[in-house]
Design a protein around this motif. Structure first.
Motif, PDB file in Angstrom:
ATOM      1  N   LEU A   1       0.908  -1.214  -0.032  1.00 15.09           N
ATOM      2  CA  LEU A   1       0.188   0.042  -0.032  1.00 15.09           C
ATOM      3  C   LEU A   1       0.903   1.196   0.177  1.00 15.09           C
ATOM      4  CD1 LEU A   1      -2.750   1.541   0.268  1.00 15.09           C
ATOM      5  CD2 LEU A   1      -2.323   1.375   2.642  1.00 15.09           C
ATOM      6  N   LYS A   2       0.659   2.111  -0.969  1.00 17.66           N
ATOM      7  CA  LYS A   2       1.451   3.494  -1.059  1.00 17.66           C
ATOM      8  C   LYS A   2       0.547   4.521  -0.786  1.00 17.66           C
ATOM      9  CE  LYS A   2       5.827   3.603  -3.407  1.00 17.66           C
ATOM     10  NZ  LYS A   2       6.467   4.730  -4.371  1.00 17.66           N
ATOM     11  N   LEU A   3       0.916   5.250   0.219  1.00 20.12           N
ATOM     12  CA  LEU A   3      -0.006   6.365   0.814  1.00 20.12           C
ATOM     13  C   LEU A   3       1.020   7.917   0.170  1.00 20.12           C
ATOM     14  CD1 LEU A   3      -1.046   5.230   4.304  1.00 20.12           C
ATOM     15  CD2 LEU A   3      -2.251   5.284   1.858  1.00 20.12           C
ATOM     16  N   GLU A   4       0.442   9.076   0.397  1.00 23.99           N
ATOM     17  CA  GLU A   4       1.102  10.078   0.330  1.00 23.99           C
ATOM     18  C   GLU A   4       2.282  10.297   1.189  1.00 23.99           C
ATOM     19  OE1 GLU A   4       2.786  13.582  -0.944  1.00 23.99           O
ATOM     20  OE2 GLU A   4       1.451  12.361  -2.224  1.00 23.99           O
ATOM     21  N   CYS A   5       1.792  10.166   2.497  1.00 25.93           N
ATOM     22  CA  CYS A   5       2.725  10.055   3.667  1.00 25.93           C
ATOM     23  C   CYS A   5       2.461   8.931   4.740  1.00 25.93           C
ATOM     24  CB  CYS A   5       2.700  11.367   4.314  1.00 25.93           C
ATOM     25  SG  CYS A   5       3.824  11.632   5.817  1.00 25.93           S
ATOM     26  N   ILE A   6       3.442   8.458   5.286  1.00 23.53           N
ATOM     27  CA  ILE A   6       3.316   7.318   6.052  1.00 23.53           C
ATOM     28  C   ILE A   6       2.341   7.709   7.339  1.00 23.53           C
ATOM     29  CG2 ILE A   6       5.093   7.529   7.747  1.00 23.53           C
ATOM     30  CD1 ILE A   6       3.887   4.307   6.180  1.00 23.53           C
ATOM     31  N   GLY A   7       2.100   8.990   7.634  1.00 21.03           N
ATOM     32  CA  GLY A   7       1.393   9.560   8.554  1.00 21.03           C
ATOM     33  C   GLY A   7       0.016   9.497   8.196  1.00 21.03           C
ATOM     34  N   GLN A   8      -0.378   9.280   6.926  1.00 24.82           N
ATOM     35  CA  GLN A   8      -1.652   9.172   6.735  1.00 24.82           C
ATOM     36  C   GLN A   8      -2.420   7.893   7.005  1.00 24.82           C
ATOM     37  OE1 GLN A   8      -1.850   9.228   2.312  1.00 24.82           O
ATOM     38  NE2 GLN A   8      -4.176   9.339   2.200  1.00 24.82           N
ATOM     39  N   LEU A   9      -1.576   7.007   7.561  1.00 24.19           N
ATOM     40  CA  LEU A   9      -2.301   5.606   7.896  1.00 24.19           C
ATOM     41  C   LEU A   9      -2.858   5.583   9.232  1.00 24.19           C
ATOM     42  CD1 LEU A   9      -2.766   2.748   7.262  1.00 24.19           C
ATOM     43  CD2 LEU A   9      -0.499   2.162   8.275  1.00 24.19           C
ATOM     44  N   PRO A  10      -4.158   5.614   9.485  1.00 24.71           N
ATOM     45  CA  PRO A  10      -4.752   5.636  10.842  1.00 24.71           C
ATOM     46  C   PRO A  10      -4.295   4.244  11.455  1.00 24.71           C
ATOM     47  CG  PRO A  10      -6.446   5.984   9.183  1.00 24.71           C
ATOM     48  CD  PRO A  10      -5.303   5.540   8.622  1.00 24.71           C
ATOM     49  N   PRO A  11      -3.604   4.475  12.986  1.00 22.85           N
ATOM     50  CA  PRO A  11      -3.399   3.183  13.513  1.00 22.85           C
ATOM     51  C   PRO A  11      -4.499   2.162  13.716  1.00 22.85           C
ATOM     52  CG  PRO A  11      -2.570   5.055  14.579  1.00 22.85           C
ATOM     53  CD  PRO A  11      -3.472   5.598  13.437  1.00 22.85           C
ATOM     54  N   SER A  12      -5.462   2.777  13.770  1.00 21.70           N
ATOM     55  CA  SER A  12      -6.747   1.680  13.780  1.00 21.70           C
ATOM     56  C   SER A  12      -7.159   0.759  12.751  1.00 21.70           C
ATOM     57  CB  SER A  12      -7.945   2.524  14.055  1.00 21.70           C
ATOM     58  OG  SER A  12      -8.517   3.382  12.975  1.00 21.70           O
ATOM     59  N   TYR A  13      -6.590   1.154  11.584  1.00 22.95           N
ATOM     60  CA  TYR A  13      -6.526   0.257  10.407  1.00 22.95           C
ATOM     61  C   TYR A  13      -5.674  -0.977  10.823  1.00 22.95           C
ATOM     62  CZ  TYR A  13      -9.034   3.725   7.641  1.00 22.95           C
ATOM     63  OH  TYR A  13     -10.096   4.580   6.804  1.00 22.95           O
ATOM     64  N   LEU A  14      -4.330  -0.841  11.381  1.00 22.02           N
ATOM     65  CA  LEU A  14      -3.654  -1.770  11.595  1.00 22.02           C
ATOM     66  C   LEU A  14      -4.236  -2.752  12.607  1.00 22.02           C
ATOM     67  CD1 LEU A  14      -0.019  -0.152  11.859  1.00 22.02           C
ATOM     68  CD2 LEU A  14      -1.270  -1.123   9.937  1.00 22.02           C
ATOM     69  N   ASP A  15      -4.790  -2.301  13.788  1.00 21.35           N
ATOM     70  CA  ASP A  15      -5.808  -2.992  14.661  1.00 21.35           C
ATOM     71  C   ASP A  15      -6.619  -3.668  13.944  1.00 21.35           C
ATOM     72  OD1 ASP A  15      -4.602  -2.111  17.198  1.00 21.35           O
ATOM     73  OD2 ASP A  15      -5.554  -0.279  17.065  1.00 21.35           O
ATOM     74  N   PHE A  16      -7.605  -3.338  13.100  1.00 16.43           N
ATOM     75  CA  PHE A  16      -8.420  -3.807  12.257  1.00 16.43           C
ATOM     76  C   PHE A  16      -8.085  -5.004  11.454  1.00 16.43           C
ATOM     77  CE2 PHE A  16     -11.664  -4.305   8.898  1.00 16.43           C
ATOM     78  CZ  PHE A  16     -12.799  -4.467   9.698  1.00 16.43           C
ATOM     79  N   LEU A  17      -7.109  -4.691  10.599  1.00 15.04           N
ATOM     80  CA  LEU A  17      -6.431  -5.535   9.678  1.00 15.04           C
ATOM     81  C   LEU A  17      -5.825  -6.909  10.395  1.00 15.04           C
ATOM     82  CD1 LEU A  17      -4.986  -3.166   6.874  1.00 15.04           C
ATOM     83  CD2 LEU A  17      -7.176  -4.479   6.695  1.00 15.04           C
ATOM     84  N   CYS A  18      -5.374  -6.609  11.346  1.00 15.62           N
ATOM     85  CA  CYS A  18      -4.627  -7.511  12.089  1.00 15.62           C
ATOM     86  C   CYS A  18      -5.717  -8.682  12.979  1.00 15.62           C
ATOM     87  CB  CYS A  18      -3.469  -7.304  13.022  1.00 15.62           C
ATOM     88  SG  CYS A  18      -2.175  -6.622  12.382  1.00 15.62           S
ATOM     89  N   ARG A  19      -6.590  -8.015  13.383  1.00 17.21           N
ATOM     90  CA  ARG A  19      -7.540  -8.769  14.241  1.00 17.21           C
ATOM     91  C   ARG A  19      -8.721  -9.113  13.461  1.00 17.21           C
ATOM     92  NH1 ARG A  19      -8.764  -8.325  19.737  1.00 17.21           N
ATOM     93  NH2 ARG A  19      -6.587  -8.109  20.845  1.00 17.21           N
ATOM     94  N   ARG A  20      -9.285  -8.607  12.339  1.00 18.29           N
ATOM     95  CA  ARG A  20     -10.413  -9.101  11.372  1.00 18.29           C
ATOM     96  C   ARG A  20      -9.841  -9.541  10.083  1.00 18.29           C
ATOM     97  NH1 ARG A  20     -14.927  -6.042  13.498  1.00 18.29           N
ATOM     98  NH2 ARG A  20     -14.343  -5.867  15.688  1.00 18.29           N
ATOM     99  N   GLU A  21      -8.848  -9.386   9.592  1.00 19.03           N
ATOM    100  CA  GLU A  21      -8.523  -9.850   8.057  1.00 19.03           C
ATOM    101  C   GLU A  21      -7.266 -10.696   7.991  1.00 19.03           C
ATOM    102  OE1 GLU A  21     -10.212  -9.252   5.520  1.00 19.03           O
ATOM    103  OE2 GLU A  21     -11.501  -7.654   6.281  1.00 19.03           O
ATOM    104  N   GLY A  22      -6.849 -11.380   9.344  1.00 21.27           N
ATOM    105  CA  GLY A  22      -5.572 -12.351   9.356  1.00 21.27           C
ATOM    106  C   GLY A  22      -4.388 -11.746   8.871  1.00 21.27           C
ATOM    107  N   LEU A  23      -4.231 -10.753   9.053  1.00 20.05           N
ATOM    108  CA  LEU A  23      -2.585 -10.024   8.869  1.00 20.05           C
ATOM    109  C   LEU A  23      -1.951 -10.364   9.902  1.00 20.05           C
ATOM    110  CD1 LEU A  23      -1.425  -8.234   6.682  1.00 20.05           C
ATOM    111  CD2 LEU A  23      -2.118  -6.131   8.019  1.00 20.05           C
TER     112      LEU A  23
END
Length: 487
Positions: free
Chosen positions: A394-416
């Motif tokens: 995943l490429k974003l304009e800046c790494i600061g654009q990524l909400p930490p909650s997305y990491l929580d969600f993807l690891c918990r709900r998507e098997g990341l």
């Protein structure tokens, strides 16, 4: 590795050019005050007072004079490199044009201040500068009486002339300082002082240089005698030899043309379509986290337009560069909420938070078990070579654009099972503080942050910058191996 990368960034001179320029300025200012106390403002006493400072005050006077000279040269070098670097990185377009345009007059003030210091010494080099400067100004149509007459006839150079020089040598640096403060006016949390280790190292280097090769005066200026060989300071006086080589008129044409080109660059260089952030008042809860994180001071907090006793964020589109860091700071971007999952308080107009999450989910659904996500930025290393049957990117304009909650969600709900965050080199974030902000979120040092400890251990960082593709590949392999060993 994260700490090592941060330390390397703090010690990298090229990442701290702006801060070093301010640092050199303050060294020049402090030493200049000391020198001014003992300087005699007269045609007959100027040269002798400078020599006395250098030779009769044991080590202190010589050190102060040498520090004053070498810090001036250091500032000229760092400012010039800073301009070249910003030009190379393209950080002069759109909202960033204000800092670029406000910085151009500072070049003239800096060189004028630097050259003015040599006048006050009133030795043979000052005589060369005086005659050459007179030749330059005599070319301009605004000068009624040729300035060169005043220097050809030494009797016409009086003590009042040195009073004027002192006034200019104090007034121009003060104007320079004011311009420097205006230059950073649109930047929040500006880095105007280098890290302590780097600052100490630079000061030690200046002291050693001052001891090994102290600044000295030439023979006293004598306007009734022709000049002999002059030692040119190529850092501050680089245009002066051109006066004899191509003529003063051509030198002015060169300087004005270069200045004009620098001013026109933001208007003539094509840039990609400008993207800005936009606030949705219906979902903005007025927390102010985007206001705190914005590196460009482009967000203000105002009374909410529909809720009494509430605040909401407001984006100043003239200042916004579209980094997306504000979107990563918004707590309403969390995918764990039960209603209005697709909406958040602030987004980039063409890349909403919900769209980013949906894109990652779609990519992960195509992968087999043991999924790995690598997140980078548009200004860091390329990620395409990392894509595989288990690795998504995943490429974003800046790494600061990524909400930490997305990491929580993807690891918990998507098997990341593993996440690698990459982007610019540590200390060299294209959007100033994106890396620092994201690291603060991961370390629970700023809001929003990761909620689950089992997710935090799956997240690693590698700030490589452009050209770090090999290092990223190696880190991904390590993550996969570590993941397999845990099974």
């Amino acid at each position: 590795m994260r700490q090592e990368a941060r330390i390397r960034g703090q010690w990298n001179v090229m990442y701290n050019l702006g801060a070093l320029s301010f640092y050199f300025f303050w060294i020049v200012a402090v030493t200049g005050v000391y020198l001014f106390i003992f300087f005699e403002t007269s045609i007959n006493g100027a040269w002798q007072s400078v020599v006395s400072i250098t030779e009769d005050q044991f080590l202190v006077g010589s050190l102060m004079r040498s520090l004053h000279r070498y810090a001036t040269a250091g500032m000229v070098v760092t400012v010039t490199l800073h301009l070249i670097r910003e030009l190379y990185l393209g950080r002069f377009l759109a909202a960033r044009s204000f800092s670029w345009l406000s910085g151009i007059p500072l070049l003239w003030l800096m060189f004028a201040s630097s050259i003015g210091g040599y006048w006050l010494i009133w030795d043979d080099r000052a005589q060369y500068i005086a005659l050459t400067t007179a030749a330059l100004f005599d070319t301009l149509p605004i000068v009624v009486e040729p300035m060169a007459f005043g220097f050809i006839e030494g009797a016409r150079v009086s003590d009042r002339f040195f009073t004027l020089l002192i006034f200019l040598h104090v007034g121009i640096p003060l104007s320079l300082l004011l311009g420097m403060l205006i230059h950073i006016q649109r930047l929040s949390d500006s880095n105007t002082f280098p890290e302590r280790g780097l600052a100490a190292a630079v000061l030690v280097a200046l002291l050693v240089l001052s001891l090994v090769h102290p600044a000295t005066s030439g023979v006293p200026a004598d306007l009734n005698k022709p000049l002999q060989t002059i030692n040119i300071d190529w850092i501050s006086m680089n245009t002066f030899p051109l006066v004899n080589l191509i003529g003063p008129g051509m030198v002015w044409l060169l300087l004005f043309s270069l200045t004009g080109l620098l001013i026109l660059l933001p208007f003539i260089v094509p840039s990609k379509r400008r993207v800005v952030a936009t606030v949705d008042p219906d979902f903005c809860n007025g927390c102010g986290w985007c206001f705190i994180d914005c590196p460009y001071d482009a967000i203000d907090m105002m009374p909410h337009e529909s809720r009494s006793n509430h605040m909401q964020s407001v984006v100043d589109t003239d200042k916004c560069v579209g980094c997306g860091i504000c979107a990563g700071a918004c707590p309403t971007a969390t995918p764990f909420k039960s209603v209005n999952k697709a909406f958040s308080g602030i987004n980039l107009v063409d890349e909403k938070n919900a769209e980013i999450l949906a894109r990652v989910q779609a990519s992960l659904h195509e992968k087999s078990s043991g999924k790995v996500l690598v997140v980078g930025c548009q200004h860091g290393a390329d990620l395409k070579h990392l894509e595989s049957e288990i690795v998504a990117t995943l490429k974003l304009e800046c790494i600061g654009q990524l909400p930490p909650s997305y990491l929580d969600f993807l690891c918990r709900r998507e098997g990341l099972e593993a996440v690698l965050l990459s982007g610019c080199a540590s200390g060299n974030c294209f959007h100033r503080h994106g890396i620092e902000i994201q690291e603060g979120r991961l370390a629970h040092e700023r809001e929003p942050h990761l909620r689950y400890e089992d997710v935090a251990v799956r997240v690693s960082t590698l700030w490589t910058g452009k050209g770090g593709e090999k290092l990223l590949s190696e880190e991904v392999v390590k993550s996969i191996e570590a993941m397999n060993n845990e099974r």
